[in-house]
Design a protein around this motif. Sequence first.
Motif, short mmCIF file in Angstrom:
data_model
loop_
_atom_site.label_atom_id
_atom_site.label_comp_id
_atom_site.label_asym_id
_atom_site.label_seq_id
_atom_site.Cartn_x
_atom_site.Cartn_y
_atom_site.Cartn_z
N GLY A 55 0.85 -1.19 0.00
CA GLY A 55 0.00 0.00 0.00
C GLY A 55 0.88 1.23 0.00
N ARG A 56 0.30 2.37 0.28
CA ARG A 56 1.13 3.57 0.32
C ARG A 56 1.50 3.96 1.73
NH1 ARG A 56 -2.23 8.85 -1.33
NH2 ARG A 56 -0.55 9.72 -0.15
N GLY A 57 1.07 3.17 2.71
CA GLY A 57 1.39 3.46 4.09
C GLY A 57 2.45 2.54 4.66
N LEU A 58 3.13 3.04 5.69
CA LEU A 58 4.11 2.27 6.43
C LEU A 58 3.68 2.22 7.89
CD1 LEU A 58 7.41 3.88 5.07
CD2 LEU A 58 6.59 1.57 4.60
N SER A 59 3.89 1.09 8.54
CA SER A 59 3.55 0.95 9.95
C SER A 59 4.68 0.26 10.69
CB SER A 59 2.28 0.12 10.14
OG SER A 59 1.18 0.77 9.60
#
Length: 154
Positions: free
Chosen positions: A52-56
Amino acid sequence: MSRGLRGAAASLLMCVAGAAGAATHRVDDSGTQVMNPNVQMRWDASAPGAPGRGLSGALDVALRLDVAAWRGRSGRLYMTLPASPSGPLQVSWTTQGALLPGRLVAGERALIYAGPIAQDVLRDRLRLTVQADAQRMERAETVNFSFEIDLDEP
């Protein structure tokens, strides 16, 4: 991260009183320990097998807030996080003690405790989850949390 939790975020301290007549003070968190200070960020999946375009990333914190100066008073404790140069950074956490779980967006503050200060030190274990927009992150970044207390009128 650990350095930020120990008060390195003095550059941006939000001193907005939460209620009329309240006084805001910085809380000493120098006894706090970050168990894994180098957070390994991972891609959030938007579809099975696709990044996706998010990082966690997640980290554990043994939080120790020195509130001895306000023992016997009543107030509200807040976690603060300065605005992030990489854009919107979000943090959520769970707790194991007296503090409230919650969510915080960089540039704001979030309530973590409200009520009487009955002891010299507030302790809790937090599990923090950090989320960032991968398209706006250009390099590793230090996250500098700090803590404030708004005291009620005596």
